[in-house]
Design a protein around this motif. Structure first.
Motif, PDB file in Angstrom:
ATOM      1  N   LEU A 205       0.844  -1.188   0.000  1.00  0.00           N
ATOM      2  CA  LEU A 205       0.000   0.000   0.000  1.00  0.00           C
ATOM      3  C   LEU A 205       0.881   1.241   0.000  1.00  0.00           C
ATOM      4  O   LEU A 205       1.946   1.262   0.623  1.00  0.00           O
ATOM      5  N   GLU A 206       0.428   2.290  -0.699  1.00  0.00           N
ATOM      6  CA  GLU A 206       1.230   3.510  -0.792  1.00  0.00           C
ATOM      7  C   GLU A 206       1.241   4.287   0.514  1.00  0.00           C
ATOM      8  O   GLU A 206       2.241   4.898   0.881  1.00  0.00           O
ATOM      9  N   THR A 207       0.125   4.283   1.227  1.00  0.00           N
ATOM     10  CA  THR A 207       0.009   5.039   2.473  1.00  0.00           C
ATOM     11  C   THR A 207      -0.220   4.073   3.629  1.00  0.00           C
ATOM     12  O   THR A 207      -1.106   3.215   3.560  1.00  0.00           O
ATOM     13  N   THR A 208       0.585   4.206   4.662  1.00  0.00           N
ATOM     14  CA  THR A 208       0.433   3.353   5.841  1.00  0.00           C
ATOM     15  C   THR A 208       0.436   4.211   7.101  1.00  0.00           C
ATOM     16  O   THR A 208       0.892   5.355   7.098  1.00  0.00           O
ATOM     17  N   GLU A 209      -0.082   3.642   8.175  1.00  0.00           N
ATOM     18  CA  GLU A 209      -0.163   4.334   9.458  1.00  0.00           C
ATOM     19  C   GLU A 209       0.552   3.519  10.517  1.00  0.00           C
ATOM     20  O   GLU A 209       0.342   2.308  10.619  1.00  0.00           O
ATOM     21  N   LEU A 210       1.404   4.186  11.310  1.00  0.00           N
ATOM     22  CA  LEU A 210       2.181   3.524  12.352  1.00  0.00           C
ATOM     23  C   LEU A 210       1.793   4.070  13.726  1.00  0.00           C
ATOM     24  O   LEU A 210       1.337   5.202  13.848  1.00  0.00           O
ATOM     25  N   SER A 211       2.043   3.252  14.745  1.00  0.00           N
ATOM     26  CA  SER A 211       1.915   3.749  16.112  1.00  0.00           C
ATOM     27  C   SER A 211       3.090   4.676  16.404  1.00  0.00           C
ATOM     28  O   SER A 211       4.134   4.605  15.741  1.00  0.00           O
ATOM     29  N   PRO A 212       2.982   5.562  17.409  1.00  0.00           N
ATOM     30  CA  PRO A 212       4.122   6.405  17.772  1.00  0.00           C
ATOM     31  C   PRO A 212       5.363   5.593  18.125  1.00  0.00           C
ATOM     32  O   PRO A 212       6.488   5.985  17.782  1.00  0.00           O
ATOM     33  N   ALA A 213       5.171   4.451  18.782  1.00  0.00           N
ATOM     34  CA  ALA A 213       6.323   3.621  19.155  1.00  0.00           C
ATOM     35  C   ALA A 213       7.013   3.035  17.937  1.00  0.00           C
ATOM     36  O   ALA A 213       8.244   2.997  17.858  1.00  0.00           O
ATOM     37  N   ASP A 214       6.225   2.565  16.954  1.00  0.00           N
ATOM     38  CA  ASP A 214       6.833   2.021  15.743  1.00  0.00           C
ATOM     39  C   ASP A 214       7.469   3.123  14.904  1.00  0.00           C
ATOM     40  O   ASP A 214       8.494   2.911  14.249  1.00  0.00           O
ATOM     41  N   GLU A 215       6.864   4.308  14.908  1.00  0.00           N
ATOM     42  CA  GLU A 215       7.430   5.440  14.171  1.00  0.00           C
ATOM     43  C   GLU A 215       8.791   5.831  14.726  1.00  0.00           C
ATOM     44  O   GLU A 215       9.686   6.275  13.980  1.00  0.00           O
ATOM     45  N   ALA A 216       8.967   5.661  16.040  1.00  0.00           N
ATOM     46  CA  ALA A 216      10.227   6.025  16.692  1.00  0.00           C
ATOM     47  C   ALA A 216      11.239   4.887  16.725  1.00  0.00           C
ATOM     48  O   ALA A 216      12.329   5.053  17.267  1.00  0.00           O
ATOM     49  N   ALA A 217      10.894   3.730  16.159  1.00  0.00           N
ATOM     50  CA  ALA A 217      11.781   2.558  16.223  1.00  0.00           C
ATOM     51  C   ALA A 217      13.066   2.802  15.435  1.00  0.00           C
ATOM     52  O   ALA A 217      13.075   3.539  14.444  1.00  0.00           O
ATOM     53  N   PRO A 218      14.167   2.188  15.852  1.00  0.00           N
ATOM     54  CA  PRO A 218      15.444   2.373  15.151  1.00  0.00           C
ATOM     55  C   PRO A 218      15.486   1.623  13.826  1.00  0.00           C
ATOM     56  O   PRO A 218      14.691   0.701  13.587  1.00  0.00           O
TER      57      PRO A 218
END
Length: 204
Positions: free
Chosen positions: A159-172
């Motif tokens: 998919l072109e657009t995805t949504e992440l949790s804040p924790a996953d967005e901050a993952a290394p």
């Protein structure tokens, strides 16, 4: 039930045999003996999780410290997801490799993910419902993440657009995770699962 080992050691796709008649459908979506026969030891069932996700939500890439690790048996009971396994085990021949399997409410496949492997999925349909059987209970102190959009991994989430949790967005990233020492060692994972095969793990 048919099991197929993926290219990543420790991950299996499971395709159940479905029985359809005028009443509907029946299937065995989990069989401890069939899984143990392939994996080499019974899966300890310690926790069952269920998630419902909007289309485009990505959950992952998650893994846990080994030991204790957390093996997962995952299926999608409503809608469809792209389920992804990533080899995060330092020293593995397939380190950094990912593989995906579509899980949906039509073929009703499942995925077994051994301790030390990264796991995540993308909801391909609205309200995708995923069930997980886990070998150990959730422990926030040993839970780890790698960014699902790390360009080194280059996972195609479809998919072109995805949504992440804040924790996953901050993952290394994978490089950052390895530099920080949080990634599991392939040898340690093999030794841990070897103990389970030998029956020396006192949690079995």
């Amino acid at each position: 039930m048919r099991l197929r080992q993926l290219s990543i050691d420790g991950a299996w796709e499971v395709t159940p045999r479905q029985h359809d008649d005028s009443r509907g459908t029946f299937l065995e979506w989990y069989r401890f003996d069939r899984i143990a026969g392939e994996v080499g030891h019974p899966m300890r069932l310690a926790q069952a999780n269920l998630s419902v996700s909007k289309r485009g939500v990505v959950r992952g890439i998650h893994f846990a410290d080994v030991p204790p690790g957390q093996a997962k048996y995952v299926t999608c009971v409503r809608g469809a997801v792209l389920d992804v396994v990533v080899d995060l085990r330092v020293g593995s021949p397939t380190y950094g490799v990912w593989e995906s399997v579509r899980l949906d409410d039509n073929d009703r496949r499942a995925l077994y993910v051994s301790e030390g492997l990264g796991h995540g999925f993308c909801a391909l349909t609205e309200g995708a419902m995923v069930c997980y059987l886990c070998s150990d209970t959730y422990n926030p102190r040993s839970e780890r993440r790698v960014h699902p959009h790390d360009p080194q991994l280059a996972i195609d989430w479809r998919l072109e657009t995805t949504e992440l949790s804040p924790a996953d967005e901050a993952a290394p990233s994978l490089i950052e995770a390895r530099a920080s020492g949080i990634l599991p060692e392939f040898a340690a994972c093999r030794a841990f699962t070897g103990d389970r095969r030998a029956g020396t793990d006192d949690r079995l």
